[in-house]
Design an enzyme around this catalytic site. Structure first.
Site, PDB file in Angstrom:
ATOM      1  N   ASP A  40     -75.981  52.064 131.457  1.00 21.65           N
ATOM      2  CA  ASP A  40     -76.433  51.221 130.344  1.00 21.65           C
ATOM      3  C   ASP A  40     -76.697  49.829 130.919  1.00 21.65           C
ATOM      4  O   ASP A  40     -76.624  49.627 132.132  1.00 21.65           O
ATOM      5  CB  ASP A  40     -75.367  51.150 129.233  1.00 21.65           C
ATOM      6  CG  ASP A  40     -75.997  50.824 127.866  1.00 21.65           C
ATOM      7  OD1 ASP A  40     -76.704  49.803 127.765  1.00 21.65           O
ATOM      8  OD2 ASP A  40     -75.802  51.608 126.921  1.00 21.65           O
ATOM      9  N   ARG A  71    -111.035  22.876 119.904  1.00 18.48           N
ATOM     10  CA  ARG A  71    -110.088  23.855 119.370  1.00 18.48           C
ATOM     11  C   ARG A  71    -109.560  23.393 118.019  1.00 18.48           C
ATOM     12  O   ARG A  71    -109.665  22.234 117.666  1.00 18.48           O
ATOM     13  CB  ARG A  71    -108.850  23.947 120.276  1.00 18.48           C
ATOM     14  CG  ARG A  71    -109.074  24.318 121.659  1.00 18.48           C
ATOM     15  CD  ARG A  71    -107.833  24.059 122.500  1.00 18.48           C
ATOM     16  NE  ARG A  71    -106.678  24.854 122.064  1.00 18.48           N
ATOM     17  CZ  ARG A  71    -105.520  24.880 122.708  1.00 18.48           C
ATOM     18  NH1 ARG A  71    -105.337  24.155 123.783  1.00 18.48           N
ATOM     19  NH2 ARG A  71    -104.525  25.617 122.268  1.00 18.48           N
ATOM     20  N   HIS A  95     -99.637  31.539 114.187  1.00 23.72           N
ATOM     21  CA  HIS A  95    -100.196  32.624 115.009  1.00 23.72           C
ATOM     22  C   HIS A  95     -99.708  32.489 116.448  1.00 23.72           C
ATOM     23  O   HIS A  95     -99.214  33.449 117.045  1.00 23.72           O
ATOM     24  CB  HIS A  95    -101.728  32.594 114.960  1.00 23.72           C
ATOM     25  CG  HIS A  95    -102.386  33.377 116.060  1.00 23.72           C
ATOM     26  ND1 HIS A  95    -102.374  34.755 116.093  1.00 23.72           N
ATOM     27  CD2 HIS A  95    -103.041  32.985 117.183  1.00 23.72           C
ATOM     28  CE1 HIS A  95    -103.008  35.171 117.194  1.00 23.72           C
ATOM     29  NE2 HIS A  95    -103.418  34.120 117.871  1.00 23.72           N
ATOM     30  N   TRP A 106     -99.152  25.334 118.238  1.00 21.00           N
ATOM     31  CA  TRP A 106     -97.959  26.000 118.784  1.00 21.00           C
ATOM     32  C   TRP A 106     -97.292  25.158 119.875  1.00 21.00           C
ATOM     33  O   TRP A 106     -96.126  25.372 120.204  1.00 21.00           O
ATOM     34  CB  TRP A 106     -98.297  27.402 119.304  1.00 21.00           C
ATOM     35  CG  TRP A 106     -98.805  27.459 120.716  1.00 21.00           C
ATOM     36  CD1 TRP A 106    -100.100  27.352 121.122  1.00 21.00           C
ATOM     37  CD2 TRP A 106     -98.021  27.654 121.912  1.00 21.00           C
ATOM     38  NE1 TRP A 106    -100.176  27.455 122.493  1.00 21.00           N
ATOM     39  CE2 TRP A 106     -98.920  27.648 123.006  1.00 21.00           C
ATOM     40  CE3 TRP A 106     -96.661  27.837 122.169  1.00 21.00           C
ATOM     41  CZ2 TRP A 106     -98.507  27.794 124.329  1.00 21.00           C
ATOM     42  CZ3 TRP A 106     -96.248  27.983 123.485  1.00 21.00           C
ATOM     43  CH2 TRP A 106     -97.176  27.962 124.553  1.00 21.00           C
ATOM     44  N   HIS A 163     -95.210  25.828 131.150  1.00 18.95           N
ATOM     45  CA  HIS A 163     -95.957  26.537 132.183  1.00 18.95           C
ATOM     46  C   HIS A 163     -95.172  27.698 132.783  1.00 18.95           C
ATOM     47  O   HIS A 163     -95.708  28.796 132.880  1.00 18.95           O
ATOM     48  CB  HIS A 163     -96.568  25.629 133.260  1.00 18.95           C
ATOM     49  CG  HIS A 163     -97.710  26.386 133.874  1.00 18.95           C
ATOM     50  ND1 HIS A 163     -98.938  26.457 133.278  1.00 18.95           N
ATOM     51  CD2 HIS A 163     -97.748  27.226 134.912  1.00 18.95           C
ATOM     52  CE1 HIS A 163     -99.696  27.307 133.952  1.00 18.95           C
ATOM     53  NE2 HIS A 163     -98.993  27.790 134.951  1.00 18.95           N
ATOM     54  N   THR A 206    -101.357  35.322 143.299  1.00 16.76           N
ATOM     55  CA  THR A 206    -101.950  36.160 142.253  1.00 16.76           C
ATOM     56  C   THR A 206    -103.056  37.023 142.849  1.00 16.76           C
ATOM     57  O   THR A 206    -103.182  38.213 142.536  1.00 16.76           O
ATOM     58  CB  THR A 206    -102.503  35.289 141.109  1.00 16.76           C
ATOM     59  OG1 THR A 206    -101.520  34.306 140.759  1.00 16.76           O
ATOM     60  CG2 THR A 206    -102.828  36.124 139.895  1.00 16.76           C
ATOM     61  N   GLU A 260     -93.171  29.343 131.171  1.00 25.23           N
ATOM     62  CA  GLU A 260     -93.203  30.296 130.053  1.00 25.23           C
ATOM     63  C   GLU A 260     -94.414  31.224 130.138  1.00 25.23           C
ATOM     64  O   GLU A 260     -94.312  32.416 129.843  1.00 25.23           O
ATOM     65  CB  GLU A 260     -93.209  29.512 128.723  1.00 25.23           C
ATOM     66  CG  GLU A 260     -93.638  30.291 127.508  1.00 25.23           C
ATOM     67  CD  GLU A 260     -92.693  31.406 127.130  1.00 25.23           C
ATOM     68  OE1 GLU A 260     -93.142  32.344 126.443  1.00 25.23           O
ATOM     69  OE2 GLU A 260     -91.506  31.357 127.507  1.00 25.23           O
ATOM     70  N   SER A 314     -81.364  33.862 122.212  1.00 26.94           N
ATOM     71  CA  SER A 314     -81.618  35.297 122.400  1.00 26.94           C
ATOM     72  C   SER A 314     -82.211  35.561 123.776  1.00 26.94           C
ATOM     73  O   SER A 314     -81.777  36.472 124.499  1.00 26.94           O
ATOM     74  CB  SER A 314     -82.568  35.785 121.304  1.00 26.94           C
ATOM     75  OG  SER A 314     -83.086  37.049 121.620  1.00 26.94           O
ATOM     76  N   SER A 315     -83.205  34.755 124.171  1.00 21.61           N
ATOM     77  CA  SER A 315     -83.868  34.954 125.470  1.00 21.61           C
ATOM     78  C   SER A 315     -82.898  34.753 126.632  1.00 21.61           C
ATOM     79  O   SER A 315     -82.914  35.516 127.598  1.00 21.61           O
ATOM     80  CB  SER A 315     -85.034  33.976 125.636  1.00 21.61           C
ATOM     81  OG  SER A 315     -86.058  34.287 124.730  1.00 21.61           O
ATOM     82  N   SER A 352     -97.906  47.604 138.230  1.00 25.56           N
ATOM     83  CA  SER A 352     -97.517  48.084 139.563  1.00 25.56           C
ATOM     84  C   SER A 352     -96.784  49.419 139.510  1.00 25.56           C
ATOM     85  O   SER A 352     -96.608  50.071 140.534  1.00 25.56           O
ATOM     86  CB  SER A 352     -96.638  47.046 140.267  1.00 25.56           C
ATOM     87  OG  SER A 352     -97.317  45.812 140.338  1.00 25.56           O
ATOM     88  N   HIS A 383    -100.983  20.069 134.786  1.00 32.09           N
ATOM     89  CA  HIS A 383    -102.406  20.449 134.680  1.00 32.09           C
ATOM     90  C   HIS A 383    -102.816  20.636 133.213  1.00 32.09           C
ATOM     91  O   HIS A 383    -104.008  20.729 132.920  1.00 32.09           O
ATOM     92  CB  HIS A 383    -102.738  21.693 135.522  1.00 32.09           C
ATOM     93  CG  HIS A 383    -102.106  22.968 135.066  1.00 32.09           C
ATOM     94  ND1 HIS A 383    -101.788  23.957 135.940  1.00 32.09           N
ATOM     95  CD2 HIS A 383    -101.742  23.427 133.853  1.00 32.09           C
ATOM     96  CE1 HIS A 383    -101.264  24.983 135.281  1.00 32.09           C
ATOM     97  NE2 HIS A 383    -101.223  24.668 134.014  1.00 32.09           N
ATOM     98  N   HIS A 384    -101.843  20.687 132.305  1.00 33.40           N
ATOM     99  CA  HIS A 384    -102.164  20.703 130.872  1.00 33.40           C
ATOM    100  C   HIS A 384    -102.455  19.293 130.363  1.00 33.40           C
ATOM    101  O   HIS A 384    -102.768  19.126 129.184  1.00 33.40           O
ATOM    102  CB  HIS A 384    -100.981  21.278 130.077  1.00 33.40           C
ATOM    103  CG  HIS A 384    -100.661  22.700 130.418  1.00 33.40           C
ATOM    104  ND1 HIS A 384    -101.240  23.771 129.780  1.00 33.40           N
ATOM    105  CD2 HIS A 384     -99.831  23.227 131.350  1.00 33.40           C
ATOM    106  CE1 HIS A 384    -100.764  24.894 130.295  1.00 33.40           C
ATOM    107  NE2 HIS A 384     -99.907  24.591 131.252  1.00 33.40           N
ATOM    108  N   LYS A 431    -101.730  40.018 144.628  1.00 30.23           N
ATOM    109  CA  LYS A 431    -101.409  41.124 143.721  1.00 30.23           C
ATOM    110  C   LYS A 431    -102.657  41.925 143.373  1.00 30.23           C
ATOM    111  O   LYS A 431    -102.654  43.157 143.438  1.00 30.23           O
ATOM    112  CB  LYS A 431    -100.777  40.593 142.440  1.00 30.23           C
ATOM    113  CG  LYS A 431     -99.375  40.111 142.640  1.00 30.23           C
ATOM    114  CD  LYS A 431     -98.765  39.673 141.334  1.00 30.23           C
ATOM    115  CE  LYS A 431     -97.270  39.586 141.474  1.00 30.23           C
ATOM    116  NZ  LYS A 431     -96.633  40.856 141.764  1.00 30.23           N
ATOM    117  N   TYR A 457     -95.832  32.277 132.746  1.00 29.99           N
ATOM    118  CA  TYR A 457     -95.548  33.285 133.778  1.00 29.99           C
ATOM    119  C   TYR A 457     -94.460  34.249 133.317  1.00 29.99           C
ATOM    120  O   TYR A 457     -94.457  35.420 133.720  1.00 29.99           O
ATOM    121  CB  TYR A 457     -95.201  32.605 135.111  1.00 29.99           C
ATOM    122  CG  TYR A 457     -96.443  31.958 135.676  1.00 29.99           C
ATOM    123  CD1 TYR A 457     -97.446  32.741 136.240  1.00 29.99           C
ATOM    124  CD2 TYR A 457     -96.668  30.589 135.559  1.00 29.99           C
ATOM    125  CE1 TYR A 457     -98.622  32.178 136.701  1.00 29.99           C
ATOM    126  CE2 TYR A 457     -97.841  30.015 136.012  1.00 29.99           C
ATOM    127  CZ  TYR A 457     -98.816  30.817 136.572  1.00 29.99           C
ATOM    128  OH  TYR A 457     -99.990  30.262 137.004  1.00 29.99           O
TER     129      TYR A 457
END
Length: 533
Positions: free
Chosen positions: A109, A454, A80, A145, A257, A332, A259, A173-174, A272, A306-307, A335, A261
């Protein structure tokens, strides 16, 4: 691809539409076709990943083991997460970028159209390989994950090798998509369009593309180290051979991390674009929005541990990562303030895209506040690996990233299809999703604070009521996405004709071309409207 090639391609294709049959989709270099394929692929993965989430929530509806084996439950939580992150959210943003960035900057293009085709067609094969692991001996990846070693190395099912290859393909790909976006925005803007006049969606994607190029090789590195540990006798993550499992977490989160963002900055760009259109006002503080986005991107490289507050890092490290994480709240907050200031005294209307954008602002902010709580190192010892963390990141990813994608789809659908969507059904989808998402994820804050860990298929009796509520909400939210699918298909097939400027307050080059957008736009560089000069 050389400039001459591009010129020849543009001239040879100028006067006719798409090819017919399957070949159109297999060989297309048209940014609109490729954008559409990314979006349909993402929708398919969203439904697959969502059905796995419903399996998880069905199992957790009551305490005790009901429907699935614990091992399969772990495969569901892992798949998932992987499918939603790499298969649903990221390709959707790339699809929106492909469709809209050339039209927003007045380019004919994308800069590298053949590479664009390849970067899409890698994905179906990568995910076919990932999903096929469910049918292999030993089952699919079952280690979460985040695939922490040694669960993903020493104790992994044999299918882990296919998972590693699939991750490599997604990363390739990315990176190719990111290179393409950077080359397009930097080189193909219409004459006279300055960087500080770019639509914010282009700015946020430009910054996201640099993040992708920076961190995808780190992800490739960490899965390659896993591969070496599993098959080639190395001990990167094995303490018995002089390695360290905590090293895995450092390398993974140095990718992981930034990722997160990568999954939210394009959402900021979409919001926006939408809020000024429906507030009928120019975006408040454009320059500060650009600088805030860049600040978030830079700071995202300084907060990964921080993880890992609970792994035993030195006190100085805990303090540094705690304060750096809190610092991200500042840009943040800028924004959120700017979006609210844009709406202040605007002539607001509340069509479906605006409803999703408003829900985004409110609910993403809730996710931000729980993130600030998690940033406080001493109390994170209580929150870590509980459902409080699940609540936090689902608040930033579901009403955050997913709502922004839906807002963007509803906003630009008239431009893509030439038809206005059924506003009544759009609002119906919005309210069911809004109510469903809060019923699902808000109770998780409470059971997390009360100590429910979890990634478990069974739990103590005191968590039963909130889990039942969350499961009901999950099925409400999940099934309401079928309305979204119906809305999109109905809009493609017909409906009230959309004008070139489908929404009254919408500004930008994409609203200067007819609806539906012609197969080839801006063969001649457009004259810029006053607002973009």
């Amino acid at each position: 691809m050389s400039t001459l090639d591009t010129t020849l391609e543009t001239h040879s294709d100028e006067h006719h539409g798409p090819a017919s049959g399957l070949g159109r989709w297999l060989f297309t270099t048209n940014h609109k076709d490729i954008g559409s394929m990314y979006l349909w692929f993402s929708l398919l993965m969203f439904l697959v990943g969502g059905s796995m989430a419903l399996m998880i929530r069905a199992e957790l509806f009551q305490p005790g083991l009901q429907l699935v084996e614990p091992g399969f439950f772990n495969q569901m939580t892992t798949m998932h997460g992987l499918i939603m992150v790499f298969g649903a959210v990221m390709p959707a943003f790339v699809g929106l970028a492909n469709w809209m960035i050339p039209m927003m900057i007045g380019a004919p293009d994308m800069a590298l159209p053949r590479m664009n085709n390849w970067s899409f067609w890698i994905l179906p094969f990568a995910f076919a390989m990932l999903i096929s692991t469910l049918f292999m001996t030993g089952g699919a990846p079952n280690f979460g994950w985040t695939f922490y070693a040694p669960l993903s190395t020493t104790y992994a099912p044999p299918s882990v090798t296919y998972f590693i290859f699939a991750i490599h393909m997604m990363g390739i790909s990315s990176i190719m998509g990111a290179i393409n976006i950077i080359a397009t925005i930097l080189n193909m803007r219409a004459p006279g369009m300055a960087m500080m006049k770019l639509p914010l969606f282009c700015w946020t994607w430009l910054i996201t593309a640099f993040l992708l190029i920076a961190v995808m090789p780190v992800l490739a590195g960490v899965v390659t180290m896993m591969l070496m540990d599993i098959h080639f006798g190395t001990s990167f993550f094995d303490a018995g051979g002089g390695g360290d499992p905590v090293l895995f977490q450092h390398v993974f989160w140095f990718f992981g991390h930034p990722e997160v963002y990568i999954m939210i900055l394009p959402a900021f760009g979409i919001i926006s674009q939408i809020i000024p259109a429906f507030a009928r006002k120019r975006l408040f503080g454009y320059a500060s929005m650009v600088y805030a986005t860049a600040s978030i991107a830079i700071l995202s490289f300084l907060v990964w541990a921080h993880h890992m507050f609970t792994v035993g890092i030195p006190l100085a490290g805990e303090l540094f990562f705690m304060y750096a994480t809190m610092l991200i709240a500042v840009p943040t907050g800028v924004k959120v303030f700017n979006w609210v200031a844009t709406m202040f005294r605007g002539s607001m209307t509340f069509e479906t895209p605006m409803l999703f954008a408003l829900a985004f602002v409110v609910l993403f902010t809730i996710g931000g506040f729980s993130g600030l709580m998690l940033a406080i190192a001493p109390v994170d010892f209580q929150y870590h690996d509980t459902y409080f963390v699940v609540a936090h990141f689902h608040y930033v990813l579901v009403p955050g990233a997913v709502f922004a994608i839906m807002a963007g789809v509803y906003y630009w659908l008239p431009k893509w299809t030439g038809h206005m969507l059924d506003e009544r059904m759009g609002r119906f989808h919005f309210w069911l999703s809004f109510i469903g998402v809060n019923i699902t994820f808000f109770p998780m804050h409470f059971i997390g604070l009360a100590g429910m860990p979890r990634r478990i298929p069974d739990y103590a009796l005191q968590f039963a009521d909130f889990n039942m509520v969350a499961s009901v909400g999950a099925f409400l939210f999940g099934l309401s996405q079928l309305i979204f699918v119906w809305n999109v298909i109905a809009c493609v097939r017909g409906g009230r004709k959309a004008e070139a400027r489908a929404w009254e307050g919408a500004e930008g080059l994409e609203w200067e071309v007819p609806s539906p957008a012609p197969y080839h736009t801006f063969a001649e560089p457009p004259k810029l409207p006053e607002s973009l000069r």
